[in-house]
Design a protein around this motif. Structure first.
Motif, PDB file in Angstrom:
ATOM      1  N   VAL A  39       0.921  -1.521   0.193  1.00 64.87           N
ATOM      2  CA  VAL A  39       0.168   0.156  -0.069  1.00 64.87           C
ATOM      3  C   VAL A  39       0.694   1.284   0.422  1.00 64.87           C
ATOM      4  N   THR A  86       4.157  -0.990   3.287  1.00 62.38           N
ATOM      5  CA  THR A  86       4.577   0.478   2.949  1.00 62.38           C
ATOM      6  C   THR A  86       6.350   0.213   2.456  1.00 62.38           C
ATOM      7  N   LEU A  98       4.136  -0.963  -6.457  1.00 58.70           N
ATOM      8  CA  LEU A  98       2.990  -0.568  -6.338  1.00 58.70           C
ATOM      9  C   LEU A  98       2.792   0.944  -7.789  1.00 58.70           C
ATOM     10  N   ASP A 103      -2.186  -0.323  -5.079  1.00 60.03           N
ATOM     11  CA  ASP A 103      -2.511  -0.907  -3.540  1.00 60.03           C
ATOM     12  C   ASP A 103      -3.468  -2.009  -4.167  1.00 60.03           C
ATOM     13  N   GLU A 345     -10.367   1.461  -2.914  1.00 53.76           N
ATOM     14  CA  GLU A 345      -9.415   1.956  -3.234  1.00 53.76           C
ATOM     15  C   GLU A 345     -10.256   2.981  -5.221  1.00 53.76           C
TER      16      GLU A 345
END
Length: 385
Positions: A39, A86, A98, A103, A345
């Motif tokens: 993410v 991350t 990414l 995500d 998302e």
């Protein structure tokens, strides 16, 4: 194993051993260990999944624990462990993932008795290595891990934790942010769905059969899953004990762009389309999630006019199900209740299914028409149909 061996069982029976006899025993799996999403901002994603879905703090790894290239938050609800990771390095593999996909699910980790043997069994049958077998340890014991590639950039990591008593994995510390919203009644992962390119469904069904010893539980063709405009095909693959179920979807030719094609376009390739999570009280779960801001697909009120004619007697109040947009379907073993979130998302890729099984072992075939029409309405709003 030839592909014809996978497809001969379509009229399945859960009451006997008809399906699971087809699965091989060389790779015993105890369940899903965790699901890791890459993410853009793990701290903010963790806050979202806690607030909206009711996940709880579990573990953390990052700069404070000596991890220099990434940070990971681990959340838990029932038996579901969600890892949100991350990267710090813009040139890392995580950052590349990414940039390409947004995500999404990277790791579907499987809990096994022997991670070294799981690697040998799968790689010797043709799997591409992702993580060679290795052991990590701390004062709480040791974890053995290994991994293989599957569709797209998705991977399976095998986790052996029988000699470990820590919070999650070595290198992680207990997480307690002081923010503890109540859980939403989610209990375990029921199944996880992969979307693959046109012509690839049989390839990946054979992968799960040959490489991992899975069996084909049921096959849906474009007549089963279609509307006037779009269609898809799906094969549901399961391991021997039935704890792991992976439907594999591919698009079918239609008048307009299907949900699978939309996913493939925006995810830039094959990947995990949705995570189905089980609850013991779907009315409570959905009422909680809606209050917390989770958006669900709209089910037309007319759906409920005839649903009892199709599914028969149910324990729930139909008016309550209609209020929350919960769908019902029945098979020979019982019935199920289900509902689907909108994408979680901005890219129309990953979403969640909430499911409660009242005996049923199937996947809501009777709801496909209403579900697809609802998805198509969302696609039309996005201009991607």
């Amino acid at each position: 194993m030839e592909l014809t061996d996978l497809t001969e069982v379509k009229n399945f029976s859960y009451s006997g051993a008809k399906i699971f006899d087809k699965a091989q025993d060389f790779l015993p799996i105890n369940g899903t260990d965790y699901v890791e999403l890459y993410v853009g901002n793990a701290k903010q994603a963790a806050h979202y999944y806690k607030t909206a879905f009711g996940f709880q703090d579990l573990a953390y790894a990052g700069l404070e624990t000596g991890l220099r290239d990434r940070t990971s938050y681990v959340l838990q609800q029932g038996k579901i462990r969600l890892v949100l990771t991350t990267p710090f390095d813009p040139e890392s593999e995580i950052a590349r993932h990414l940039r390409l996909h947004g995500d999404g699910v990277k790791v579907i980790a499987l809990w096994v008795d022997d991670a070294y043997d799981a690697y040998e069994q799968t790689v010797s049958r043709g799997a591409q290595s992702y993580m060679k077998p290795h052991t990590i340890s701390d004062e709480n014991g040791e974890i053995k891990m290994s991994g293989i590639h599957t569709y797209g950039d998705t991977v399976h990591v095998f986790v052996e934790r029988k000699n470990y008593h820590g919070i999650f994995l070595p290198g992680f510390e207990k997480l307690d942010t002081g923010y503890h919203p109540g859980d939403a009644g989610l209990r375990y992962i029921d199944h996880m769905v992969g979307n693959v390119e046109l012509g690839s469904m049989n390839v990946w069904a054979e992968f799960y059969a040959k490489i991992m010893g899975f069996a084909n539980l049921i096959t849906f063709d474009d007549k089963d899953i279609s509307t006037e405009y779009t269609a898809l095909m799906s094969k549901v693959m399961t391991n021997g004990n039935g704890y792991i179920k992976f439907p594999i979807n591919e698009p079918a030719i239609g008048k307009k762009k299907s949900q699978v094609e939309e996913y493939l376009d925006f995810y830039r390739g094959a990947g995990c389309q949705h995570i189905a999570v089980a609850t013991n009280d779907i009315v409570f779960t959905i009422s909680e999630m809606r209050k917390r801001g989770v958006e669900f697909l709209y089910v037309p009120g007319s759906y409920y006019d005839t649903v009892l004619d199709r599914v028969g007697i149910i324990e729930e109040d139909l008016a309550e199900l209609k209020k929350w947009g919960i769908m019902v379907d029945r098979d020979e073993e019982g019935y199920l209740l289900q509902i689907f979130t909108k994408p979680v998302e901005d890219r129309p890729t990953l979403f969640f299914e909430i499911i409660q099984r009242k005996g049923a072992k199937s996947f809501g075939k009777g709801n496909f028409q209403a579900l697809f029409e609802s998805i198509e309405a969302e696609q039309a709003r996005r201009g991607t149909l």
